[in-house]
Scaffold this active site. Sequence first.
Site, PDB file in Angstrom:
ATOM      1  N   VAL A   1      12.895  18.207  -3.008  1.00 17.11           N
ATOM      2  CA  VAL A   1      14.319  18.798  -3.299  1.00 17.11           C
ATOM      3  C   VAL A   1      15.273  18.009  -2.710  1.00 17.11           C
ATOM      4  O   VAL A   1      16.743  18.048  -3.081  1.00 17.11           O
ATOM      5  CB  VAL A   1      14.169  20.177  -2.669  1.00 17.11           C
ATOM      6  CG1 VAL A   1      13.542  21.258  -3.350  1.00 17.11           C
ATOM      7  CG2 VAL A   1      13.967  20.173  -1.216  1.00 17.11           C
ATOM      8  N   ASP A   2      15.051  17.086  -1.781  1.00 17.72           N
ATOM      9  CA  ASP A   2      16.042  16.277  -1.439  1.00 17.72           C
ATOM     10  C   ASP A   2      16.584  15.188  -2.525  1.00 17.72           C
ATOM     11  O   ASP A   2      17.716  14.853  -2.408  1.00 17.72           O
ATOM     12  CB  ASP A   2      15.517  15.186  -0.380  1.00 17.72           C
ATOM     13  CG  ASP A   2      14.250  14.380  -0.571  1.00 17.72           C
ATOM     14  OD1 ASP A   2      13.216  15.335  -1.157  1.00 17.72           O
ATOM     15  OD2 ASP A   2      14.156  13.586  -0.436  1.00 17.72           O
TER      16      ASP A   2
ATOM     17  N   GLY B   1       1.229  14.768 -13.118  1.00 18.25           N
ATOM     18  CA  GLY B   1       0.652  13.951 -11.875  1.00 18.25           C
ATOM     19  C   GLY B   1       1.984  13.622 -11.040  1.00 18.25           C
ATOM     20  O   GLY B   1       3.084  13.849 -11.513  1.00 18.25           O
TER      21      GLY B   1
ATOM     22  N   HIS C   1      -2.190   8.085  -4.543  1.00 17.51           N
ATOM     23  CA  HIS C   1      -1.814   9.227  -3.686  1.00 17.51           C
ATOM     24  C   HIS C   1      -0.934   8.488  -2.514  1.00 17.51           C
ATOM     25  O   HIS C   1      -1.571   7.741  -1.827  1.00 17.51           O
ATOM     26  CB  HIS C   1      -2.846  10.105  -3.167  1.00 17.51           C
ATOM     27  CG  HIS C   1      -3.457  10.749  -4.248  1.00 17.51           C
ATOM     28  ND1 HIS C   1      -4.683  11.610  -4.141  1.00 17.51           N
ATOM     29  CD2 HIS C   1      -3.089  11.021  -5.678  1.00 17.51           C
ATOM     30  CE1 HIS C   1      -4.896  12.202  -5.357  1.00 17.51           C
ATOM     31  NE2 HIS C   1      -4.068  11.759  -6.222  1.00 17.51           N
ATOM     32  N   THR C   2       0.235   8.927  -2.293  1.00 23.67           N
ATOM     33  CA  THR C   2       0.999   8.274  -1.082  1.00 23.67           C
ATOM     34  C   THR C   2       1.392   9.354  -0.078  1.00 23.67           C
ATOM     35  O   THR C   2       1.605  10.430  -0.274  1.00 23.67           O
ATOM     36  CB  THR C   2       2.507   7.908  -1.731  1.00 23.67           C
ATOM     37  OG1 THR C   2       2.261   7.498  -3.032  1.00 23.67           O
ATOM     38  CG2 THR C   2       3.329   7.225  -0.790  1.00 23.67           C
TER      39      THR C   2
ATOM     40  N   THR D   1      -5.676  12.195 -19.348  1.00 26.81           N
ATOM     41  CA  THR D   1      -6.495  11.079 -18.741  1.00 26.81           C
ATOM     42  C   THR D   1      -7.927  11.661 -19.274  1.00 26.81           C
ATOM     43  O   THR D   1      -8.222  12.604 -19.875  1.00 26.81           O
ATOM     44  CB  THR D   1      -6.504  11.354 -17.182  1.00 26.81           C
ATOM     45  OG1 THR D   1      -7.328  10.143 -16.487  1.00 26.81           O
ATOM     46  CG2 THR D   1      -6.809  12.517 -16.781  1.00 26.81           C
TER      47      THR D   1
ATOM     48  N   LYS E   1       1.437  14.340  -0.072  1.00 26.81           N
ATOM     49  CA  LYS E   1       2.165  14.897   1.248  1.00 26.81           C
ATOM     50  C   LYS E   1       1.834  16.229   1.674  1.00 26.81           C
ATOM     51  O   LYS E   1       1.671  16.479   2.652  1.00 26.81           O
ATOM     52  CB  LYS E   1       3.674  14.418   0.906  1.00 26.81           C
ATOM     53  CG  LYS E   1       4.758  15.862   1.290  1.00 26.81           C
ATOM     54  CD  LYS E   1       5.295  15.250   2.440  1.00 26.81           C
ATOM     55  CE  LYS E   1       6.016  16.670   3.049  1.00 26.81           C
ATOM     56  NZ  LYS E   1       7.269  16.284   3.516  1.00 26.81           N
TER      57      LYS E   1
ATOM     58  N   LYS F   1       1.355  15.588  -4.452  1.00 24.94           N
ATOM     59  CA  LYS F   1       0.138  16.131  -3.567  1.00 24.94           C
ATOM     60  C   LYS F   1      -0.349  15.444  -2.515  1.00 24.94           C
ATOM     61  O   LYS F   1      -0.631  16.313  -1.500  1.00 24.94           O
ATOM     62  CB  LYS F   1      -0.877  16.093  -4.782  1.00 24.94           C
ATOM     63  CG  LYS F   1      -1.023  16.937  -6.109  1.00 24.94           C
ATOM     64  CD  LYS F   1      -1.939  16.616  -6.986  1.00 24.94           C
ATOM     65  CE  LYS F   1      -2.116  15.413  -7.464  1.00 24.94           C
ATOM     66  NZ  LYS F   1      -0.765  14.881  -8.633  1.00 24.94           N
TER      67      LYS F   1
ATOM     68  N   THR G   1       0.564   1.460 -10.922  1.00 26.59           N
ATOM     69  CA  THR G   1       0.843   0.630 -11.737  1.00 26.59           C
ATOM     70  C   THR G   1       2.164  -0.118 -11.644  1.00 26.59           C
ATOM     71  O   THR G   1       2.716  -1.188 -12.257  1.00 26.59           O
ATOM     72  CB  THR G   1       0.719   1.036 -13.297  1.00 26.59           C
ATOM     73  OG1 THR G   1       1.681   2.182 -13.439  1.00 26.59           O
ATOM     74  CG2 THR G   1      -0.677   1.444 -13.817  1.00 26.59           C
TER      75      THR G   1
ATOM     76  N   GLY H   1      11.423  15.740   1.930  1.00 25.55           N
ATOM     77  CA  GLY H   1      11.234  14.299   2.404  1.00 25.55           C
ATOM     78  C   GLY H   1       9.881  13.850   2.419  1.00 25.55           C
ATOM     79  O   GLY H   1       9.071  14.611   2.505  1.00 25.55           O
TER      80      GLY H   1
HETATM   81  P1  IMP Z   1      -5.962   6.877 -17.530  1.00 26.50           P
HETATM   82  O1  IMP Z   1      -6.172   7.849 -16.368  1.00 26.50           O
HETATM   83  O2  IMP Z   1      -5.951   5.382 -16.701  1.00 26.50           O
HETATM   84  O3  IMP Z   1      -6.885   6.674 -18.529  1.00 26.50           O
HETATM   85  O4  IMP Z   1      -4.339   7.051 -18.083  1.00 26.50           O
HETATM   86  C1  IMP Z   1      -4.179   8.135 -19.208  1.00 26.50           C
HETATM   87  C2  IMP Z   1      -2.718   8.733 -18.778  1.00 26.50           C
HETATM   88  O5  IMP Z   1      -3.055   9.326 -17.507  1.00 26.50           O
HETATM   89  C3  IMP Z   1      -1.818   7.545 -18.712  1.00 26.50           C
HETATM   90  O6  IMP Z   1      -0.632   8.291 -19.246  1.00 26.50           O
HETATM   91  C4  IMP Z   1      -1.626   7.588 -17.225  1.00 26.50           C
HETATM   92  O7  IMP Z   1      -0.074   6.766 -16.915  1.00 26.50           O
HETATM   93  C5  IMP Z   1      -1.655   8.857 -16.658  1.00 26.50           C
HETATM   94  N1  IMP Z   1      -2.247   9.026 -15.206  1.00 26.50           N
HETATM   95  C6  IMP Z   1      -3.379   8.670 -14.737  1.00 26.50           C
HETATM   96  N2  IMP Z   1      -3.585   8.736 -13.374  1.00 26.50           N
HETATM   97  C7  IMP Z   1      -2.270   9.032 -13.135  1.00 26.50           C
HETATM   98  C8  IMP Z   1      -1.859   9.570 -12.059  1.00 26.50           C
HETATM   99  O8  IMP Z   1      -2.290   9.571 -10.916  1.00 26.50           O
HETATM  100  N3  IMP Z   1      -0.464   9.909 -11.835  1.00 26.50           N
HETATM  101  C9  IMP Z   1       0.394   9.931 -13.061  1.00 26.50           C
HETATM  102  N4  IMP Z   1      -0.120   9.793 -14.169  1.00 26.50           N
HETATM  103  C10 IMP Z   1      -1.466   9.227 -14.323  1.00 26.50           C
HETATM  104 MG    MG Z   2       0.450   9.416  -8.301  1.00 23.97          MG
END
Ligand code: IMP
Ligand code: MG
Length: 400
Positions: free
Chosen positions: A311-312, A11, A40-41, A218, A17, A15, A280, A390
């Site tokens: 890459v920046d 994750g 998603h930023t 997840t 961008k 994505k 979070t 960037g």
């Molecule tokens: P959950 O999806 O909240 O149940 O979290 C399960 C695991 O997936 C944890 O380690 C989260 O930090 C990770 N996780 C869930 N969604 C994302 C995301 O969008 N980006 C990165 N890690 C994620």
């Molecule tokens: Mg994310």
Amino acid sequence: MNLSVIGLQWGDEGKGKIVDYISDDCAAVVRFNGGSNAGHTVVKDGKKYVFHLLPSGAARGKDMILASGVAVDPIILSEEISEVSGKILVDSRCSVLTPYDKKLDEIIEEKRGSSALGTTKRGIGPSYAMRALRLEPRVCDILADGFNFEALTRFYDMIGIKTNLQEWVEYSRKVLRGMEGDSGARILELNEKGEEVVFEGSQGSLLDIMHGSYPYVTSSHTLSTYIPLSLGLSKDIVGDTIGVMKCYATRVGSGPFPTEEKGMLAEEIRRIGKEYGATTGRARRIGWLDFVSLKYAVRINGVKEIAITKVDVLSKIRQLKICRRYSVDGKEITDFFKAIPKLDVAESELEEIDSLYGYDFSLGIKGKLKRLIQLIEDELNLPVRLVSYGEERSKTFELS
Ligand code: IMP
Ligand code: MG
């Protein structure tokens, strides 16, 4: 042709961008998995947008579709929808995540003690579990007014969570009314008119509930192969898959991370790459490019082209390492599938390569950067099509 954009790591590959960059001409951006655990930023005109439930296309006023594999939290949906202008369709078969799923997420994490997964506490795991138990309401159930919540209420009662769903149901009905529909039919309709859509994956391939680093994953399927199922259509709908990889690695939450780097260098990368969770705010763990897991992610998604991001960040770091094999109990492993049961003890064999330190992006793709791209293409046996250097959309090289 439709396009799908999938993260090849844990994750946060960037994505958002990439979806923003490629979705100019598309008719809609579609989410097909996960829920408001995503972050998603997208940066547009210097303004930063973070979406948890809506697809990134929301920042540009694109139409948005949530397919039936998404766990919908009406509270988050209502918040995010108020900030965007595009139309939204939420599949009637999406399950609707209740406040008690969030509560249960917290309780289970607490019960796990030192082996907690580090979830986002957005109720994702419990919501998918309740769907599998056939207790979770769907969008159509909330709207039809005929759903019997008794079994769900009794279940929560049994585990000591007191529920009062009345008010929440009323609220959810108001939020969801008018948005419901058939995501698959809508996409077929668009395609018949010659319009295309982009499928935006959430989380990353290695967090897939079935093919990832279980149990540190997840609760949804994060792979391109889930797209047709989520829509209720055949595999032909997916189109080509672009695999997005950051040119180093990050992971947020617990679980094995073979190429993890700790200490000062990791801190420097975290600071320069602003590697803090978009949902979070947690500091992301930092690691190096891991071709063992990337090759596997390419395979399980049928990736056709690669997009590399950030890459920046590497241009400000004096060191660059990659991994092409793990060592597990003294044995060399290059197949991630074989490493999965032993990931917690897998040690990555890191090789130091020519760093990108000081690279001047106004030169385009030359020298050190060209060599890094060549190495990625050779290792993954795929073309690199996009290189992001960037946050802004303009900071992207497109290779033919
Ligand atoms: P959950 O999806 O909240 O149940 O979290 C399960 C695991 O997936 C944890 O380690 C989260 O930090 C990770 N996780 C869930 N969604 C994302 C995301 O969008 N980006 C990165 N890690 C994620
Ligand atoms: Mg994310």
